[in-house]
Design a protein around this motif. Structure first.
Motif, PDB file in Angstrom:
ATOM      1  N   TYR A   1      -1.728-100.743 -23.819  1.00  0.00           N
ATOM      2  CA  TYR A   1      -3.326-100.862 -23.429  1.00  0.00           C
ATOM      3  C   TYR A   1      -4.113-100.517 -24.432  1.00  0.00           C
ATOM      4  N   ARG A   2      -5.383-100.851 -24.104  1.00  0.00           N
ATOM      5  CA  ARG A   2      -6.707-101.037 -25.127  1.00  0.00           C
ATOM      6  C   ARG A   2      -7.181 -99.662 -25.047  1.00  0.00           C
ATOM      7  N   PHE A   3      -6.419 -98.516 -25.141  1.00  0.00           N
ATOM      8  CA  PHE A   3      -7.171 -97.432 -25.439  1.00  0.00           C
ATOM      9  C   PHE A   3      -7.376 -96.862 -26.731  1.00  0.00           C
ATOM     10  N   VAL A   4      -8.128 -95.840 -27.136  1.00  0.00           N
ATOM     11  CA  VAL A   4      -8.205 -95.405 -28.254  1.00  0.00           C
ATOM     12  C   VAL A   4      -6.996 -94.748 -28.768  1.00  0.00           C
ATOM     13  N   GLN A   5      -6.308 -95.392 -29.995  1.00  0.00           N
ATOM     14  CA  GLN A   5      -5.044 -94.891 -30.523  1.00  0.00           C
ATOM     15  C   GLN A   5      -5.219 -93.856 -31.445  1.00  0.00           C
ATOM     16  N   ARG A   6      -4.317 -92.891 -31.301  1.00  0.00           N
ATOM     17  CA  ARG A   6      -4.703 -91.780 -32.314  1.00  0.00           C
ATOM     18  C   ARG A   6      -3.303 -91.777 -33.064  1.00  0.00           C
ATOM     19  N   THR A   7      -3.029 -91.939 -34.369  1.00  0.00           N
ATOM     20  CA  THR A   7      -1.674 -91.833 -34.826  1.00  0.00           C
ATOM     21  C   THR A   7      -1.425 -90.701 -35.477  1.00  0.00           C
ATOM     22  N   GLY A   8      -0.342 -90.093 -35.290  1.00  0.00           N
ATOM     23  CA  GLY A   8       0.230 -88.826 -35.480  1.00  0.00           C
ATOM     24  C   GLY A   8       0.552 -88.796 -36.997  1.00  0.00           C
TER      25      GLY A   8
END
Length: 696
Positions: free
Chosen positions: A205-212
């Motif tokens: 989905y086109r959410f704000v991706q937060r990479t760990g």
């Protein structure tokens, strides 16, 4: 005497090699070794006996096949890695001396370029092999296409992944290869059938991706580097197979405005034409030249009239057979024969499922997946709000050509909407300059337009037919969205089937009894709680109040002179009747509930005989709903008990090995049945709550 073999030189010890030894043999660094293994498709192996392989050591070690490492010794990429290492040393030396210009020149001119074309040909000798391995490649590219640009994920990689993904979606739209789709928690699953191969991929989905910070982007970047090369080869082959030019023309300005799919312009590869700009539909026509058509006409004119009629009839039949899109049905040959599943729709019907409609997407709906699905199933006219990007068929929500509008907003309550009957001024249908007002959902709707929620699109394509739009109206409770790849088996819970067809005998009655007991307990708990509150609020006087409520005669509520006398008379009558005697039947109904069915039948027969002897009519026994449910439940339990006993007798005839196997099978079946029963109970409670809510 035979020569003795040295330990660790034959068998499993020779077939496996540790990662440290493999890196030393290849004379490359560990990151380059990992990268090379990913490119070549070589993975670690787990030996059966680690002690034999590692000469008695049990330490955690990574092993590879010796033959795989021997195969890597002849890889041309090894020379590229060594050249890259040498240039990197020169660049580092130049930067250490402060020669930035020399370092930039070395990086630009001397840094070797790594190409993976030969590896793609080695790993996928046929095109079908590449299609079979496309699932992970597409999932990875769609994931990187939605990531933000960071230090580990450069913007060039993201742009390349987006371009390849959109090119693949254009092929799926042009070839109508999409078959199913499913909305899950992870993302949107798509399945396409290309040249007989089912390809399944996941789009987040086109959410704000937060990479760990615990993600190794170096490994993932290596996979992306390989997958971009693979998908580039596959896209080229797919485009040329349907007569399209690859790569398609890219409009950078439209892409900046959010055009996405509209930023690419497909061109047909014309055969026999001068400019070569024929579209996909004109390709087949361009194949036939004028000379060939003249020769065919000449031969047809020389033929006899009868023969010409036969030829035309045969050609007509052939064309009818070729143009027949009707699907075959499998009729059972006998009465008790197996009923085969019938195909729902042909590929031609699926390709034109949304062809006659014009859709408009509201600004709160996901534009990208809806546009892709609608166009893949034949829709040519998809419009949306101008805030969603460029490339819409229309941005005017009041366009009269729109037949369906997809909305994902909750309906406003009727109290918040103005009532035209109460309003002194009627609704204005035009602006001051005479132009029509824009439809504003949910206060006004366009006549003749169907309003649905986005799930309607997914359920229609999964069931291969147009569903009722009123079930998906804005604000309506949607039906369950189920995975199209999971088919319920026998004994499992199926949400699409009514409960009456799934539940076993006596299950509904048992549930009603349980619910009745629970309701009684809840009422008792509520009464106890109210009594406790009364005691806490009134202190010691509350106890007297409760006693007065339970015994109103003593409290004087409605007390008269004859009250105590009537009570004493009733007590004396009970004493005269003899409570402990044989003639008293005050608790007969309660006792009958505990006796067996045979005893109850005997007592009923005795009553009939007494009534016949005295000449009195036998009073019919009034059974409550709980009594009837208890009888049905008892009969069902008795039947299941008999079946279980018969099954135990049959198991005694089996051998010990088969009994153990049957026990494991029964364990799995019992676990499945309990899960299905719990789901049915949950659904029954929900339906009961809905019925109660509707009744109020």
């Amino acid at each position: 005497m035979a020569k003795m073999k040295k330990k660790g030189t034959t068998g499993a010890a020779k077939n496996y090699i540790t990662r440290t030894r493999a890196v030393k043999r290849l004379q490359i660094s560990l990151p380059d070794f990992r990268r090379l293994c990913i490119f070549k498709g070589i993975y670690p192996r787990e030996p059966r006996n680690k002690k034999k392989v590692s000469k008695g050591s049990t330490a955690a070690t990574t092993f590879y096949y010796t033959k795989d490492i021997q195969y890597l010794l002849h890889e041309p990429l090894l020379n590229k890695f060594r050249e890259h290492k040498a240039v990197a040393k020169k660049i580092g030396r130049a930067l250490g001396r402060g020669e930035v210009g020399d370092a930039a020149r070395l990086e630009k001119t001397h840094m070797p370029k790594i190409k993976l074309d030969h590896i793609i040909k080695e790993r996928y000798p046929t095109f079908i092999d590449a299609l079979r391995d496309l699932d992970d490649a597409l999932s990875m590219l769609f994931l990187f296409a939605s990531l933000p640009s960071t230090e580990h994920v450069p913007s060039k990689t993201i742009a390349l992944c987006q371009r390849l993904c959109l090119e693949f979606e254009h092929y799926v739209i042009a070839s109508h290869s999409l078959r199913r789709s499913f909305l899950s928690i992870k993302g949107i699953y798509y399945q396409a059938t290309i040249q007989g191969q089912d390809i399944l991929w996941l789009v987040p989905y086109r959410f704000v991706q937060r990479t760990g910070g615990d993600i190794d982007f170096r490994i993932m970047g290596t996979f992306v580097e390989f997958y971009t090369t693979l998908v580039g080869f596959v896209n080229f082959r797919l485009y040329t197979s349907i007569g399209l030019v690859y790569p398609p023309k890219f409009n950078a300005k439209s892409d900046e405005l959010g055009g996405e799919l509209d930023a690419f312009q497909l061109e047909g590869r014309g055969v026999g034409s001068d400019d070569g700009q024929a579209t996909n539909g004109d390709t087949a026509k361009a194949v036939i030249s004028a000379e060939a058509q003249a020769e065919v006409d000449k031969v047809a004119a020389l033929a006899e009239p009868e023969r010409q009629e036969e030829v035309s009839t045969a050609l007509t039949r052939t064309e009818e057979d070729e143009n027949t899109d009707a699907i075959d049905t499998f009729e059972p040959t006998a009465k008790d024969a197996d009923v085969l599943p019938q195909p729902q729709a042909s590929s031609a019907e699926m390709a034109s499922l949304f062809a006659p409609f014009t859709f408009y997407l509201s600004r709160e709906t996901p534009r990208a997946p809806l546009e892709f699905i609608l166009k893949a199933f034949g829709c040519k006219r998809v419009g949306w709000d101008s805030t969603l990007g460029d490339g819409a068929f229309t941005s005017d929500e009041s366009d009269p050509t729109i037949t369906h509008q997809i909305i994902d907003r909750p309906a406003l309550p009727s109290t918040s909407q103005p009532d035209p009957a109460e309003s002194s001024e009627p609704y204005a249908t035009t602006n001051g300059d005479g132009t029509a007002l824009k439809a504003q959902w949910p206060r006004s709707t366009m006549p003749g337009r169907t309003y649905v929620q986005p799930q309607w699109v997914w359920d229609c394509i999964n069931q291969a037919k147009l569903l009722r739009p009123d079930l998906y109206a804005p604000g309506a409770e949607l039906p369950p969205h189920l995975s199209p790849w999971v088919k319920p088996k026998k004994g499992e819970y199926d949400p699409n089937v009514p409960l009456e067809q799934q539940e076993i005998e006596g299950e509904a009655e048992a549930f009603e009894e349980e619910e009745g007991v629970d309701d009684d307990e809840e009422e008792a708990e509520v009464e106890d709680a109210s009594d406790t509150e009364m005691i806490e609020s009134n202190g010691t006087n509350g106890v007297a109040a409760i006693e007065d409520r339970d015994n109103p005669v003593e409290a004087g509520e409605g007390m008269d002179v004859a009250g105590s006398a009537s009570e004493s008379e009733s007590e004396s009558e009970d004493e005269e009747a003899g409570v402990g005697g044989d003639d008293w039947e005050g608790f007969e109904s309660d006792a009958e509930s505990d006796v067996s069915e045979g005893e109850a039948a005997r007592r009923q027969h005795q009553r009939e005989l007494e009534a016949e002897a005295t000449g009195k009519a036998l009073e019919p026994t009034i059974k409550t709903t709980r009594d009837r449910n208890a009888e049905v439940r008892k009969k069902a339990e008795k039947k299941r008990k008999q079946e279980e006993e018969e099954r135990e007798r049959q198991k005694m005839m089996l051998s010990r090995r088969k009994r153990k196997l049957l026990k494991r099978i029964e364990y799995g079946e019992d676990k499945r049945d309990k899960e299905a029963e719990n789901l049915r109970k949950k659904r029954r409670r929900i339906e009961k709550a809905k019925t109660a809510a509707n009744a109020t």
